[in-house]
Design a protein around this motif. Structure first.
Motif, PDB file in Angstrom:
ATOM      1  N   TRP A  23      44.514  42.550  59.275  1.00 31.65           N
ATOM      2  CA  TRP A  23      45.465  43.374  58.533  1.00 31.65           C
ATOM      3  C   TRP A  23      45.761  42.758  57.167  1.00 31.65           C
ATOM      4  CZ3 TRP A  23      46.908  48.147  58.650  1.00 31.65           C
ATOM      5  CH2 TRP A  23      46.849  48.867  59.828  1.00 31.65           C
ATOM      6  N   ILE A  24      45.912  41.436  57.122  1.00 37.87           N
ATOM      7  CA  ILE A  24      46.165  40.768  55.844  1.00 37.87           C
ATOM      8  C   ILE A  24      44.962  40.938  54.908  1.00 37.87           C
ATOM      9  CG2 ILE A  24      46.499  38.515  54.766  1.00 37.87           C
ATOM     10  CD1 ILE A  24      48.190  37.761  57.200  1.00 37.87           C
ATOM     11  N   ALA A  25      43.757  40.762  55.445  1.00 38.40           N
ATOM     12  CA  ALA A  25      42.553  40.928  54.626  1.00 38.40           C
ATOM     13  C   ALA A  25      42.437  42.358  54.114  1.00 38.40           C
ATOM     14  CB  ALA A  25      41.314  40.540  55.436  1.00 38.40           C
ATOM     15  N   ALA A  26      42.757  43.335  54.946  1.00 38.16           N
ATOM     16  CA  ALA A  26      42.694  44.737  54.523  1.00 38.16           C
ATOM     17  C   ALA A  26      43.710  45.011  53.412  1.00 38.16           C
ATOM     18  CB  ALA A  26      42.950  45.654  55.717  1.00 38.16           C
ATOM     19  N   ALA A  27      44.900  44.433  53.516  1.00 39.19           N
ATOM     20  CA  ALA A  27      45.919  44.630  52.484  1.00 39.19           C
ATOM     21  C   ALA A  27      45.484  44.009  51.159  1.00 39.19           C
ATOM     22  CB  ALA A  27      47.247  44.037  52.940  1.00 39.19           C
ATOM     23  N   VAL A  28      44.895  42.819  51.212  1.00 41.97           N
ATOM     24  CA  VAL A  28      44.425  42.158  49.991  1.00 41.97           C
ATOM     25  C   VAL A  28      43.299  42.973  49.349  1.00 41.97           C
ATOM     26  CG1 VAL A  28      43.216  40.110  49.131  1.00 41.97           C
ATOM     27  CG2 VAL A  28      45.161  39.854  50.673  1.00 41.97           C
ATOM     28  N   LEU A  29      42.361  43.451  50.150  1.00 41.57           N
ATOM     29  CA  LEU A  29      41.272  44.269  49.605  1.00 41.57           C
ATOM     30  C   LEU A  29      41.789  45.570  49.007  1.00 41.57           C
ATOM     31  CD1 LEU A  29      38.491  43.734  52.287  1.00 41.57           C
ATOM     32  CD2 LEU A  29      38.527  42.903  49.941  1.00 41.57           C
ATOM     33  N   LEU A  30      42.789  46.162  49.638  1.00 44.80           N
ATOM     34  CA  LEU A  30      43.373  47.388  49.099  1.00 44.80           C
ATOM     35  C   LEU A  30      44.024  47.130  47.739  1.00 44.80           C
ATOM     36  CD1 LEU A  30      44.146  50.375  49.518  1.00 44.80           C
ATOM     37  CD2 LEU A  30      46.249  49.555  50.578  1.00 44.80           C
ATOM     38  N   ILE A  31      44.711  46.003  47.588  1.00 45.64           N
ATOM     39  CA  ILE A  31      45.335  45.664  46.312  1.00 45.64           C
ATOM     40  C   ILE A  31      44.271  45.474  45.231  1.00 45.64           C
ATOM     41  CG2 ILE A  31      46.616  43.844  45.107  1.00 45.64           C
ATOM     42  CD1 ILE A  31      48.249  43.548  47.720  1.00 45.64           C
ATOM     43  N   PHE A  32      43.190  44.741  45.564  1.00 39.34           N
ATOM     44  CA  PHE A  32      42.118  44.554  44.576  1.00 39.34           C
ATOM     45  C   PHE A  32      41.460  45.887  44.217  1.00 39.34           C
ATOM     46  CE2 PHE A  32      41.884  39.981  45.839  1.00 39.34           C
ATOM     47  CZ  PHE A  32      42.134  39.488  44.571  1.00 39.34           C
ATOM     48  N   TRP A  33      41.297  46.780  45.192  1.00 36.90           N
ATOM     49  CA  TRP A  33      40.681  48.082  44.925  1.00 36.90           C
ATOM     50  C   TRP A  33      41.564  48.906  43.991  1.00 36.90           C
ATOM     51  CZ3 TRP A  33      42.062  53.171  46.421  1.00 36.90           C
ATOM     52  CH2 TRP A  33      41.082  54.116  46.161  1.00 36.90           C
ATOM     53  N   ILE A  34      42.867  48.895  44.240  1.00 34.63           N
ATOM     54  CA  ILE A  34      43.791  49.652  43.385  1.00 34.63           C
ATOM     55  C   ILE A  34      43.808  49.076  41.974  1.00 34.63           C
ATOM     56  CG2 ILE A  34      46.238  50.163  43.015  1.00 34.63           C
ATOM     57  CD1 ILE A  34      46.487  50.463  46.056  1.00 34.63           C
ATOM     58  N   LEU A  35      43.834  47.744  41.851  1.00 36.17           N
ATOM     59  CA  LEU A  35      43.798  47.126  40.523  1.00 36.17           C
ATOM     60  C   LEU A  35      42.506  47.461  39.790  1.00 36.17           C
ATOM     61  CD1 LEU A  35      45.334  43.614  41.257  1.00 36.17           C
ATOM     62  CD2 LEU A  35      46.364  45.484  39.960  1.00 36.17           C
ATOM     63  N   GLY A  36      41.389  47.401  40.470  1.00 34.02           N
ATOM     64  CA  GLY A  36      40.107  47.740  39.852  1.00 34.02           C
ATOM     65  C   GLY A  36      40.031  49.202  39.455  1.00 34.02           C
ATOM     66  N   PHE A  37      40.578  50.062  40.295  1.00 35.61           N
ATOM     67  CA  PHE A  37      40.564  51.492  40.000  1.00 35.61           C
ATOM     68  C   PHE A  37      41.413  51.800  38.776  1.00 35.61           C
ATOM     69  CE2 PHE A  37      41.818  55.940  40.828  1.00 35.61           C
ATOM     70  CZ  PHE A  37      40.551  56.489  40.970  1.00 35.61           C
ATOM     71  N   SER A  38      42.609  51.200  38.685  1.00 42.36           N
ATOM     72  CA  SER A  38      43.476  51.455  37.531  1.00 42.36           C
ATOM     73  C   SER A  38      42.886  50.842  36.264  1.00 42.36           C
ATOM     74  CB  SER A  38      44.882  50.910  37.786  1.00 42.36           C
ATOM     75  OG  SER A  38      44.846  49.518  37.896  1.00 42.36           O
ATOM     76  N   ARG A  39      42.271  49.674  36.385  1.00 43.68           N
ATOM     77  CA  ARG A  39      41.651  49.030  35.222  1.00 43.68           C
ATOM     78  C   ARG A  39      40.462  49.850  34.720  1.00 43.68           C
ATOM     79  NH1 ARG A  39      39.076  43.108  35.461  1.00 43.68           N
ATOM     80  NH2 ARG A  39      38.049  43.222  33.472  1.00 43.68           N
ATOM     81  N   HIS A  40      39.716  50.430  35.638  1.00 42.85           N
ATOM     82  CA  HIS A  40      38.561  51.249  35.262  1.00 42.85           C
ATOM     83  C   HIS A  40      39.013  52.458  34.455  1.00 42.85           C
ATOM     84  CE1 HIS A  40      34.684  53.227  35.567  1.00 42.85           C
ATOM     85  NE2 HIS A  40      35.277  54.292  36.063  1.00 42.85           N
ATOM     86  N   HIS A  41      40.110  53.082  34.830  1.00 41.04           N
ATOM     87  CA  HIS A  41      40.572  54.270  34.121  1.00 41.04           C
ATOM     88  C   HIS A  41      41.231  53.925  32.792  1.00 41.04           C
ATOM     89  CE1 HIS A  41      39.492  57.469  36.793  1.00 41.04           C
ATOM     90  NE2 HIS A  41      39.830  56.711  37.815  1.00 41.04           N
TER      91      HIS A  41
END
Length: 54
Positions: A23-41
Motif C-alpha cells: 500500500w505504501i509503495a502504491a501511494a508513492v507511485l501514485l504521487i510520482f505519477w500525478i507529479l509527472g502528469f502535471s509536469r507534462h502538461h
C-alpha cells in the motif's frame, strides 16, 4: 498443535506486513505519477515524451 498456531500467526503477520508495504509503495507511485502528469502538461502538453523531445 501450538506449533501450527504459531506458524499461522507468523504467516498472517507476514501477509499483513507485506500488504502494508505494498500500500505504501502504491501511494508513492501514485504521487510520482500525478507529479509527472502535471509536469507534462505544464511543459506544453501534447503527445511528446521526455525521450522524444526536440
Amino acid at each position: 498443535m501450538i506449533v501450527l498456531i504459531l506458524l499461522l500467526v507468523l504467516l498472517l503477520l507476514g501477509v499483513g506486513f507485506t500488504l502494508h508495504v505494498l500500500w505504501i509503495a502504491a501511494a508513492v507511485l501514485l504521487i510520482f505519477w500525478i507529479l509527472g502528469f502535471s509536469r507534462h502538461h505544464r511543459n506544453g502538453g501534447g503527445r511528446r515524451y521526455a525521450w522524444n523531445r526536440r
